[in-house]
Design a protein around this motif. Structure first.
Motif, short mmCIF file in Angstrom:
data_model
loop_
_atom_site.label_atom_id
_atom_site.label_comp_id
_atom_site.label_asym_id
_atom_site.label_seq_id
_atom_site.Cartn_x
_atom_site.Cartn_y
_atom_site.Cartn_z
N GLN A 1 -19.10 -61.76 29.85
CA GLN A 1 -20.39 -61.99 31.56
C GLN A 1 -21.47 -62.80 31.24
OE1 GLN A 1 -20.19 -59.53 35.12
NE2 GLN A 1 -18.42 -58.34 34.13
N ASN B 1 -16.49 -64.77 35.40
CA ASN B 1 -16.94 -63.99 36.25
C ASN B 1 -16.19 -63.02 36.12
OD1 ASN B 1 -14.37 -63.17 38.78
ND2 ASN B 1 -16.51 -64.91 39.43
N LYS C 1 -26.86 -59.35 34.58
CA LYS C 1 -27.25 -59.68 35.42
C LYS C 1 -27.28 -59.47 37.01
CE LYS C 1 -28.29 -64.43 36.84
NZ LYS C 1 -27.79 -64.78 37.57
N LEU C 2 -28.35 -58.64 37.41
CA LEU C 2 -27.75 -58.22 38.88
C LEU C 2 -27.91 -59.23 39.65
CD1 LEU C 2 -28.13 -55.70 41.18
CD2 LEU C 2 -30.33 -56.01 40.89
N ASP C 3 -26.53 -59.37 40.53
CA ASP C 3 -26.46 -60.31 41.02
C ASP C 3 -25.16 -59.98 42.55
OD1 ASP C 3 -25.28 -62.88 43.01
OD2 ASP C 3 -24.90 -63.52 40.94
N PRO C 4 -26.05 -58.97 43.48
CA PRO C 4 -25.00 -58.52 44.08
C PRO C 4 -24.02 -59.54 44.78
CG PRO C 4 -27.12 -57.32 44.40
CD PRO C 4 -26.84 -58.41 43.94
N GLY C 5 -22.69 -58.71 45.03
CA GLY C 5 -22.08 -59.86 45.92
C GLY C 5 -20.57 -59.77 45.32
N THR D 1 -19.02 -61.16 41.82
CA THR D 1 -19.50 -60.79 40.33
C THR D 1 -19.12 -58.95 40.96
OG1 THR D 1 -21.87 -60.17 42.33
CG2 THR D 1 -21.44 -62.15 40.67
N GLN E 1 -20.56 -56.40 42.97
CA GLN E 1 -21.75 -55.11 42.67
C GLN E 1 -21.97 -55.04 43.76
OE1 GLN E 1 -24.97 -57.49 40.34
NE2 GLN E 1 -23.88 -58.03 38.33
N GLN F 1 -24.40 -53.24 46.45
CA GLN F 1 -25.66 -52.55 46.34
C GLN F 1 -26.16 -51.63 46.99
OE1 GLN F 1 -28.58 -56.12 47.41
NE2 GLN F 1 -29.55 -55.35 45.68
N GLN G 1 -19.53 -52.39 35.94
CA GLN G 1 -19.93 -52.83 37.55
C GLN G 1 -20.72 -51.05 38.30
OE1 GLN G 1 -18.46 -56.08 36.00
NE2 GLN G 1 -19.52 -55.92 38.42
#
Lengths: 246, 327
Positions: free
Chosen positions: B76, B82, B145-149, B152, B154, B156, B229
């Motif tokens: 990543q 991805n 890298k913080l990138d919620p979704g 990804t 991740q 929140q 994650q």
């Protein structure tokens, strides 16, 4: 069915087995005799693939199986039991037998059904759900037999299945072994209980200090001076003859 | 997976009750603590495959966990891959690591404490490697890298993370139950009980043990990715550290090694105990491990079969015909 030709095994300087040969015809019961330390169990371990013979060949159903791994030999239809019984102590009797049954039955239900069937055949129907650790010696010996049978093996190598049993239990297991043979299995057994050997085996081999010293029907063997001396010491045969009772 | 006694039913009910309670007690501390406990439960389930069913006592399960976490993180961070592919890569990397360790240690017939020591050595070697090379971030570790979704992986909302973790734990437990009731499971248990007898019965013990290590490695790698994650940051001392190796084995040993529910029950129980002790007796770091040690010694002395084994003896259910599934 089984032909062993001139197998030898040394452990360091000790020749445990030297140039031993034997034949087990299909459908027969053959005994392997000899005093303690004669090399009987070493013979078994070599035949069943647990150790590799230094020299010689083992042929099973026309195929050279010398040096194959135990699981490969087992898949071809030959299996050994252990002199010191080796149950899967934490499992039930049924689960123990099922481990053997899984060899040719990949499905759990099939393997379990076969395990129950074999267990009942050997008179263990009432103890199928008991932990193997709770069995008596006689029960554990039967369990060894049941597990071996469940693999569908055609040739059973039985290492002292009667050692440590009381006479009534010996009689029972002799009956079971005969029944197994009558169902189409071939048996090679190591045994010290002469009563059992006399009544079961058609022919017997005698090992002493790693060498085959005799091969004959058991009734003739007990008259053989070489065999008597192997068991009772040098000169014993003549002394017995003079004493008048062989 | 079904309980076989009143005692086991109570234990399982307690574990489930606790897991559900997290949804209703909207406490961030409780939630954070439970997320951590669930990730460790997956490592415990991983250890349980080899240690519980196979009797192969690894003392270095961090090697699977760390390898999974690093495989995903490196892909990543360095290659912009991805996170879902990272997840798969982490599982595969864990499995390969497990199979590799198994293949060489079992080839040389290592067992018992020798096997434990070699696995520990592997974990240490990997820890040092991970802290030495640039592509693994060296001593500084790797940060995703913080990138919620969803793409990804991740989230929140921690309730979502928690729900997904619960599903993962359930899936791993179902896989464990399937394995246990399969031919492979029977063979693995047979090897644990008596390897010589297993060989004589036609089992290729080497192959079965290596496959078990691969399955265990896959679970362990999965746990590592879950950690990555959730925390979005890893370094070598955290994911390859001895603490993970200890947590991997202590949960199953206390909960009941070689059972489906044992690792979860043991891990949750221990974490609750450790957390409680921390709050009661000041916040001394490492205090939970002292407590774990005491509990482990007591468990080995008084509950050799773990909590699930002990509970099996309390109020056993009458066994029905053709129903021989013991948790």
């Amino acid at each position: 069915m089984l032909e062993v030709r001139n197998i030898s095994k040394s452990f360091g300087g000790l020749k445990a087995v030297s140039d031993a040969s034997l034949d087990v015809p299909e459908g027969s019961i053959v005994a392997l005799l000899g005093p303690n330390g004669a090399g009987k169990t070493t013979c078994f371990t070599m035949i069943a693939g647990f150790t590799k013979p230094d020299t010689g060949t083992v042929t099973f159903r026309g195929e050279d199986i010398t040096g194959l791994a135990p699981h490969q030999i087992c898949a071809r239809g030959m299996i050994r039991t252990f002199q010191i019984v080796q149950p899967f102590a934490g499992l039930t009797v049924e689960e123990n037998i099922a481990v053997g049954a899984y060899l040719h039955h990949h499905d759990r239900a099939d393997a379990t059904a076969l395990a129950r069937k074999v267990g009942k055949q050997l008179g263990m129907g009432g103890m199928l759900d008991r932990p193997a650790a709770s069995l008596t010696i006689a029960g554990r010996k039967r369990l060894e037999l049941a597990r071996a049978l469940a693999t569908g093996a055609k040739l059973l190598l039985l290492d002292e299945v009667m050692a440590g049993l009381i006479p009534s239990e010996v009689t029972e297991i002799v009956g079971i072994i005969r029944q197994i043979r009558d169902e189409g299995h071939t048996i090679l057994l190591i045994e010290h209980v002469m009563q059992a050997v006399m009544s079961l085996a058609e022919t017997a081999y005698v090992l002493n200090y790693g060498e085959m010293i005799a091969h004959a029907p058991p009734k003739e063997l007990v008259q053989d001076p070489a065999v008597i001396e192997a068991y009772l010491g040098h000169g014993a045969a003549t002394r017995l003859q003079e004493g008048g009772h062989a | 997976m079904k309980p076989t006694s009143m005692g086991q039913a109570v234990l399982i009910a307690a574990a489930v009750l606790y897991l559900v309670s997290v949804f209703f007690l909207s406490s961030p501390i409780w939630m954070g603590f439970s997320l951590n406990a669930l990730i460790i439960a997956v490592v415990a389930l991983s250890w349980n495959v080899t240690g519980g069913f196979g009797g192969l006592f690894s003392f270095g399960h961090a090697v699977m966990y760390g390898t999974g976490a690093y495989a995903s993180a490196v892909l990543q961070v360095n290659y912009g891959v991805n996170a879902w592919i990272g997840l798969v890569a982490g599982i595969v990397a864990g499995a390969v690591m497990g199979a590799f360790i198994g293949a060489i240690t079992f080839r040389f017939g290592l067992k018992g404490s020798y096997f434990a020591l070699v696995t520990l050595a592997f974990a240490e070697v990997m820890r040092i490697c991970a802290s030495s090379f640039a592509f693994t971030g060296g001593g500084a570790g790797l940060q995703v890298k913080l990138d919620p979704g969803i793409s990804t992986l991740q989230f929140q909302d921690r309730t979502v993370s928690y729900t997904l973790l619960l599903l993962v734990v359930a899936a791993v437990m179902i896989l464990t139950a399937v394995m246990k009731n399969s031919r492979f499971g029977a063979y693995l248990i047979a090897i644990r009980e008596n390897e010589d007898a297993a060989r004589a019965l036609g089992i290729d013990t080497y192959r079965i043990k290596v496959i078990a290590m691969a399955i265990s490695g896959a679970f362990g790698g999965l746990a590592g990715v879950l950690y990555l994650q959730t925390m979005l940051y890893i370094d070598s001392t955290v994911v390859y550290g001895n603490a993970i190796s200890v947590e991997a084995l202590i949960g199953p040993l206390i909960g009941g090694a070689g059972t489906v529910w044992g690792p979860l029950v043991g891990t949750l129980g221990l974490h609750l105990l450790g957390e409680g002790a921390k709050h009661l007796l000041s916040n001394a770091p490492g205090l939970n491990f002292v407590l774990y040690a005491v509990v482990l010694i007591c468990a080995l002395r008084f509950l050799p079969q773990g909590l699930m084994g002990f509970a099996a003896r309390i109020g056993p259910f009458r066994k029905k015909e053709e129903d021989d599934d013991n948790a």
